[in-house]
Design an enzyme around this catalytic site. Structure first.
Site, short mmCIF file in Angstrom:
data_model
loop_
_atom_site.label_atom_id
_atom_site.label_comp_id
_atom_site.label_asym_id
_atom_site.label_seq_id
_atom_site.Cartn_x
_atom_site.Cartn_y
_atom_site.Cartn_z
N ASN A 172 -1.41 -25.34 16.81
CA ASN A 172 -0.88 -25.44 18.16
C ASN A 172 -0.24 -26.80 18.36
OD1 ASN A 172 -3.06 -27.31 19.14
ND2 ASN A 172 -4.32 -25.52 18.67
N PHE B 299 -12.51 -28.59 28.17
CA PHE B 299 -11.12 -28.65 28.62
C PHE B 299 -10.55 -27.24 28.64
CE2 PHE B 299 -9.25 -32.96 28.95
CZ PHE B 299 -10.40 -33.70 28.77
N LYS C 266 -19.10 -20.68 28.80
CA LYS C 266 -19.39 -21.59 27.69
C LYS C 266 -20.58 -22.50 27.96
CE LYS C 266 -15.39 -20.31 25.78
NZ LYS C 266 -15.26 -19.50 24.57
#
Length: 400
Positions: A208, A322, A340
């Protein structure tokens, strides 16, 4: 440092002579230093030396109760703002890991609620021994901090890791711990940064646009805040920030292994890396040639590092994630925080000018379980990092 109460534990290794300098330097800086020595330690340096340098009586025998108004080991355990064990032998760490209390030092440590930092010192092969490392990992999991030994010439004649950190380094660690102007003083912060790469064949990979700039800015800000920083970094072209320990990885599974290895000793985990969510199901051993106009690439999910951290983290650890999104930013970020197991999530819309990958600026909104905490306008990534680190320090303070 003035008025801070430090209990210095000295165990029986040749590095015990360095404890004299530690006691002297801490006392000169205004700390109230009390010394506990094991019987073995007195074979290397005398209690009288430590008494003169600390200006207090030295405790050696558990049953030497000189003050009938108190129980000595309980009094010292309650007295401490911080325990420093230097040097710490393999034998001592084994006893502490097993919860044994067969001398003044181990008995006092079992009774204290104060933070403990340990400076190991031993032969390189002893230090690398699987049992010693297992004991150290047990202690880390319980919140014991470590000042790692240095590499060099050892008293036994070997060359390798095992030499106790120099007194100046240990004293500097203690100063950072007590530095109230730095909100993460004495804390260990684990940060992930950059992308990961998943090979297709020897010349191609899936990745990415992450540059690692945000994660590296966080590492710099955390060091400035007094933290000990471990940075697990994917492939980037950035220099390692001063004072940061960097672990380089390439693939997502490598990053996961490094994070899981360091997780037990971290007080704060900041997952700023943009890992590849998928990898080729089959990695080709040789370069694929352009034999046809189409190439159907079958992918499979990579390891979910954030979910694993969320499952394994202790209640006293703070986990910050993030979320780089392109739409419905708040919805996706808050969902990610819950799924998470994160305490905070830093979200940004990468389609906004100045907030995408590779830029030197960012625009973020921070959320916790109750919703939006704060929204930051266009700022440099270093300024964003400083705001995030300050918020983390505030959250840790609130927990205490």
């Amino acid at each position: 440092m003035r008025g801070k109460r430090v209990v210095l534990g000295v165990t029986g290794g040749i590095a015990a002579f360095k404890a004299a300098s530690i006691a002297s330097q801490l006392t000169q800086r205004g700390a109230d230093v009390r010394v506990i020595m094991t019987a073995s330690a007195t074979q290397f340096i005398t209690p009288l030396t430590m008494q003169i340098l600390s200006r207090h009586s030295v405790a050696v025998d558990t049953f030497d109760e000189r003050n009938p108004a108190v129980v000595n080991h309980i009094d010292l355990a309650d007295h401490a703002d911080l325990f420093v064990i230097a040097p710490a032998t393999a034998n001592f760490m084994g006893k502490l890991a097993m919860g044994l209390a067969d001398d003044m030092l181990t008995t006092t440590l079992l009774a204290t609620l104060a933070p403990i930092v340990v400076a190991p010192a031993m032969n390189v092969h002893m230090y690398q021994n699987a049992v010693v490392q297992e004991n150290m990992n047990r202690l880390r999991a319980r919140g014991v901090r470590f000042i790692d030994p240095a590499e060099g010439q050892l008293a036994c004649g070997y060359v390798g890791q095992g030499r106790m950190a120099e007194p100046e380094e240990i004293v500097a660690w203690v100063e950072r711990f007590f530095d109230t102007n730095r909100p993460l003083a004495g804390k260990k912060v684990l940060i992930t940064a950059g992308p990961t790469q998943e090979p297709i064949d020897p010349v191609r990979y899936i990745s990415n646009y992450s540059s690692g700039k945000m994660g590296y800015a966080l590492a710099e800000a955390a060091v400035a805040a007094g933290a000990e920083v471990i940075l697990v970094s994917g492939p980037v072209s950035l220099p390692t920030p001063e004072g940061v320990t960097r672990i380089d990885v390439v693939r997502t599974r490598e990053m996961k292994e490094a994070v899981m290895r360091m997780l037990p000793e971290a007080d704060v985990i900041i997952k700023a890396a943009a890992v590849s969510d998928y990898r080729p199901k089959v990695e080709l051993a040789s370069k694929r040639k352009k034999a046809s106009s189409e190439w159907l690439l079958e992918l499979e999910k990579t390891e979910d590092i954030a979910s694993e951290v969320g499952k394994r983290k202790r209640p006293d650890q703070l986990f910050v994630g993030f979320a780089a999104e392109t739409d419905r930013v708040a919805e996706y970020a808050k969902s990610k925080l819950v799924r998470k197991g994160q305490d905070l999530v830093v979200a940004n819309d990468v389609t906004l000018p100045g907030a995408g990958f590779g830029t030197d600026t960012n625009i973020v909104t921070i959320y916790d379980r109750d919703g939006e905490v704060c929204a930051l306008p266009l700022l440099s990534k270093r300024e964003v990092a400083e705001r995030i680190i300050q918020l983390i320090g505030e959250r840790l303070h609130e927990r205490r």
